[in-house]
Design a protein around this motif. Structure first.
Motif, PDB file in Angstrom:
ATOM      1  N   LEU A 150      15.111 -41.855  42.130  1.00 25.77           N
ATOM      2  CA  LEU A 150      14.640 -42.395  40.880  1.00 25.77           C
ATOM      3  C   LEU A 150      14.284 -41.631  39.787  1.00 25.77           C
TER       4      LEU A 150
ATOM      5  N   LEU B 246      19.594 -51.275  42.813  1.00 32.25           N
ATOM      6  CA  LEU B 246      18.982 -50.415  43.740  1.00 32.25           C
ATOM      7  C   LEU B 246      18.805 -51.283  45.141  1.00 32.25           C
TER       8      LEU B 246
ATOM      9  N   GLN C  21       7.925 -47.517  43.944  1.00 33.55           N
ATOM     10  CA  GLN C  21       8.730 -46.240  43.731  1.00 33.55           C
ATOM     11  C   GLN C  21       9.258 -46.199  42.326  1.00 33.55           C
ATOM     12  N   VAL C  22      10.112 -47.389  41.924  1.00 33.20           N
ATOM     13  CA  VAL C  22      10.370 -47.356  40.797  1.00 33.20           C
ATOM     14  C   VAL C  22       9.327 -47.113  39.658  1.00 33.20           C
TER      15      VAL C  22
ATOM     16  N   SER D 234      10.079 -44.180  37.599  1.00 31.24           N
ATOM     17  CA  SER D 234      11.052 -44.340  36.496  1.00 31.24           C
ATOM     18  C   SER D 234      10.242 -45.520  35.925  1.00 31.24           C
TER      19      SER D 234
ATOM     20  N   TYR E  53      13.950 -41.457  47.899  1.00 36.53           N
ATOM     21  CA  TYR E  53      13.959 -42.620  46.991  1.00 36.53           C
ATOM     22  C   TYR E  53      13.569 -41.998  45.590  1.00 36.53           C
TER      23      TYR E  53
END
Length: 304
Positions: free
Chosen positions: A235, A250, A265-266, A270, A231
């Motif tokens: 991203l 997502l 994670q985002v 990101s 992931y």
């Protein structure tokens, strides 16, 4: 199994594909291993733990009784899928399964295959996500990552999308996806790429930017995608494919990974994206621990 047997008395069956009993959500103590799905005209019973022949017979009898109350003039079609110890065994217990087997959801047609493999061609827990895509696709360029049988693509085109790009490593799944488009009279407007997403950024970039990107990867599929490591890789790339006013949906269906995993994670990979909302799952998929259920999160570029 007592709560499953009790719940059968309240089961109703409509014209669309639907889950009618969701033991996996932990709302029915003692029946956590059982699910019952309705893919008209077939009921699919799934057990996720070892189940004796006597238990299967009891379940079958109870399902048959409820069926006769609901449809006394129609024969029961019942498939049993037994998942245990990493093995899957599928058995036709009663009646037959039509071939081809086509079901409806929200005005769209989808081809289903209940007697082969664990996955049947349409993930019922994603119904609300597909509905959201249909409502937010008007005149948009859509990218459907990990497209599987292209349910999101069909819904996007129903919602008026200008174009949908579907990409998935499984050419077999994409072949069914193409059939789903033809079933819904979509002879153009969709592209199908049987490629590894992580080796296709150049091609995807040329067809972008995208007003809507849907990423619904498998959670743990060796050779394709393992959420705990892949992931982050995904991203790092997605923001550059997303139009400035675009939407990014997502998805994560891994009980062992909670919603904070995806949000973190985002945030790490990101940071230019901001969380907008979580798309609620269909009510039948209620879970005692929402973190174990399907997660569908909407993101957009941060406003400058």
């Amino acid at each position: 199994m007592q709560l499953f047997l009790q719940a059968l008395h309240n089961v109703t069956l409509g014209e669309q594909a639907q889950r009618v009993f969701h033991g996996r959500g932990g709302m029915y103590a003692g029946s956590e291993h059982l699910c019952l799905d309705w893919f008209p005209p077939v009921l699919l019973l799934t057990s996720f733990k070892a189940t004796s022949q006597e238990e299967v017979a009891q379940l079958t009898s109870s399902i048959g009784e409820r069926w006769n109350e609901l449809n006394p003039s129609e024969p029961l079609n019942l498939v049993f899928q037994h998942r245990c110890g990493g093995q899957t065994e599928t058995t036709l217990l009663h009646g037959c399964v039509p071939e081809p087997h086509v079901v409806t959801e929200n005005g769209a047609l989808f081809q289903i295959h209940l007697l082969r493999g664990q996955n049947h061609g349409l993930f019922l827990d994603m119904q609300a996500g597909r509905q959201w895509v249909k409502q937010h696709s008007q005149q948009r360029n859509v990218l459907n990552l990990f497209a599987y049988t292209c349910g999101f693509s069909v819904m996007a085109l129903q919602g008026g999308a200008d174009q949908v790009v579907n990409i998935d490593m499984s050419k077999g799944a994409l072949s069914i996806g193409k059939q789903n488009h033809l079933l819904n009279d979509f002879n153009h407007g969709a592209r199908f790429l049987g490629h590894d997403i992580f080796k296709s950024w150049g091609k995807l970039t040329k067809m972008g930017p995208y007003d809507l990107i849907v990423a619904d990867p498998p959670s743990n599929q060796r050779g394709s995608f393992v959420a705990t490591k892949d992931y982050a890789r995904l991203l790092k790339r997605l923001p550059s494919l997303l139009a400035q006013q675009g939407d990014l949906l997502l998805c994560l269906n891994a009980p062992e990974l909670d919603i904070d995993f995806l949000k973190e994670q985002v945030s790490q990979q990101s940071p230019q994206l901001e969380f907008i909302e979580q798309i609620d799952n269909p009510t039948v998929f209620a879970d005692v621990d929402p973190n174990k259920a399907l997660k569908v999160l909407l993101y957009r570029h941060k406003r400058s």
